[in-house]
Write an enzyme that holds these catalytic residues in place. Structure first.
Site, mmCIF file in Angstrom:
data_model
loop_
_atom_site.group_PDB
_atom_site.id
_atom_site.type_symbol
_atom_site.label_atom_id
_atom_site.label_comp_id
_atom_site.label_asym_id
_atom_site.label_seq_id
_atom_site.Cartn_x
_atom_site.Cartn_y
_atom_site.Cartn_z
ATOM 1 N N GLU A 86 100.070 92.572 24.431
ATOM 2 C CA GLU A 86 99.535 91.426 23.675
ATOM 3 C C GLU A 86 100.668 90.698 22.938
ATOM 4 O O GLU A 86 100.671 89.469 22.844
ATOM 5 C CB GLU A 86 98.452 91.890 22.700
ATOM 6 N N GLN B 216 88.250 98.350 20.341
ATOM 7 C CA GLN B 216 89.366 97.607 20.944
ATOM 8 C C GLN B 216 90.691 98.002 20.284
ATOM 9 O O GLN B 216 91.683 98.299 20.962
ATOM 10 C CB GLN B 216 89.116 96.103 20.771
ATOM 11 N N HIS C 244 101.112 90.043 45.378
ATOM 12 C CA HIS C 244 99.706 89.852 44.983
ATOM 13 C C HIS C 244 99.484 90.311 43.540
ATOM 14 O O HIS C 244 100.008 91.350 43.137
ATOM 15 C CB HIS C 244 98.791 90.699 45.866
ATOM 16 N N GLU D 4 93.807 99.877 22.155
ATOM 17 C CA GLU D 4 95.007 99.068 22.397
ATOM 18 C C GLU D 4 96.276 99.670 21.807
ATOM 19 O O GLU D 4 97.379 99.337 22.241
ATOM 20 C CB GLU D 4 94.786 97.646 21.875
ATOM 21 N N ASP E 30 98.627 96.836 23.018
ATOM 22 C CA ASP E 30 99.204 96.078 21.895
ATOM 23 C C ASP E 30 100.569 95.507 22.263
ATOM 24 O O ASP E 30 100.887 94.358 21.930
ATOM 25 C CB ASP E 30 99.363 96.984 20.658
ATOM 26 N N ASP F 9 95.114 87.926 24.113
ATOM 27 C CA ASP F 9 94.243 88.947 23.512
ATOM 28 C C ASP F 9 93.426 89.580 24.638
ATOM 29 O O ASP F 9 92.516 88.960 25.168
ATOM 30 C CB ASP F 9 93.315 88.321 22.458
ATOM 31 N N PHE F 10 93.789 90.808 24.990
ATOM 32 C CA PHE F 10 93.070 91.518 26.044
ATOM 33 C C PHE F 10 91.870 92.275 25.469
ATOM 34 O O PHE F 10 91.827 92.593 24.275
ATOM 35 C CB PHE F 10 94.009 92.489 26.760
HETATM 36 MN MN MN Z 1 92.754 92.691 22.342
#
Ligand code: MN
Ligand code: MN
Length: 286
Positions: free
Chosen positions: A257, A273, A123, A277, A254, A263-264
């Site tokens: 990403e 952000q 899951h 990150e 980072d 891009d979170f």
């Molecule tokens: Mn981001």
């Protein structure tokens, strides 16, 4: 006696208000857990609902949101909100099945496509995060929420971090969680494999997850600061992963990403952000 009169008068007022069809005024409860939007923190690959966009196809369900990758036969990511408002006593439904909401023309993974593959039906949004109703729990068994995971990853190390997140929820928090896999090639009980189901399902080499943890409250996006706890993990999809505790797999957002290309936390203001990150969590793991 004076106090008793007071209580009687309050009761009479409440009965009066009730009989007028109005609820007694209740102050807002800031500690009441709610069900919040799954994509509050952003859409990592700008997935959309254009049916020609087969490898970044956005599906929004009441229980979670996801970006489907038709070439991989799995989600790119699944994103969901977790709070006690999603919790209940419904039993695990174990109802693995094709996702009926995939449009025609998409490859629809069925339960049997994982049978005897050496990999678990792992899951992304966990069954135990959604047990307030049969419909909610059953939705986690749609095959669009499932990735091929080595049994030791699924049942030990990955589960360990899922349990940690629910513990944080039980300690008065709500969480925004995003999870997926990247790379190709994992090791199940039948050895190494790049794909299963005759090439239709890609086996990721790694499984990742990001959890943003906030005290229960409203207006979540605006409460995120550079001090908000964000935990990112990156685990190898193999059978040796059980020899290490989930906390040892922490990385920065980072890093995820870079390896995913996504891009979170994109709706978090850029300054906050960026600060969140670049950090790798080293907080308590209980
Ligand atoms: Mn981001
Ligand atoms: Mn909230």
């Amino acid at each position: 006696m004076k106090n008793n009169y007071h209580i009687v008068i309050v009761l009479i007022c409440q009965v009066f208000l009730y009989s007028c069809g109005q609820d007694p005024v209740v102050p807002p409860d800031e500690t009441q857990a709610t069900r919040d939007a799954h994509l509050t923190l952003g859409n990592p690959d700008n997935a959309n609902k254009d049916v020609s966009n087969k490898n970044h196809f956005l599906m929004e369900k009441p229980q979670y949101a996801l970006s489907y990758n038709n070439s991989k036969g799995t989600a790119n990511w699944v994103s969901w909100h977790l709070s006690t408002a999603w919790k209940g006593n419904t039993e695990r439904q174990d109802y693995f099945r094709a996702d009926p909401d995939l449009p025609s023309g998409f490859y629809k993974v069925v339960k049997g496509d994982y049978t005897n593959s050496g990999f678990d039906r792992g899951h992304l949004c966990p069954s135990d995060d959604r047990d307030s109703s049969i419909a909610d729990n059953s939705a986690t068994f749609l095959m669009t929420n499932i990735i091929p995971q080595s049994p030791n990853l699924n049942q030990i190390t990955w589960l360990g971090f899922e349990s940690f997140c629910r513990n944080k929820m039980n300690q008065g928090n709500e969480l925004y969680i995003i999870a997926g896999g990247y790379g190709q090639g994992g090791e199940g009980t039948s050895g190494l494999a790049n794909t299963i189901d005759g090439g239709n399902i890609t086996v990721p080499s790694h499984c990742w997850k990001i959890a943003v943890i906030l005290p229960v409250g409203g207006n979540d996006l605006n409460r995120i600061t550079t001090d908000t706890r964000v935990i990112a993990i990156d685990m190898p999809n193999n059978q040796e992963v059980n020899q290490t505790f989930w906390g040892d797999y922490r990385v920065s957002v980072d890093f995820l990403e870079i390896v995913t290309g996504f891009d979170f936390l994109s709706k978090v203001p850029v300054g906050i952000q960026d600060a969140l990150e670049e950090k790798t969590d080293n907080g308590p793991t209980q």
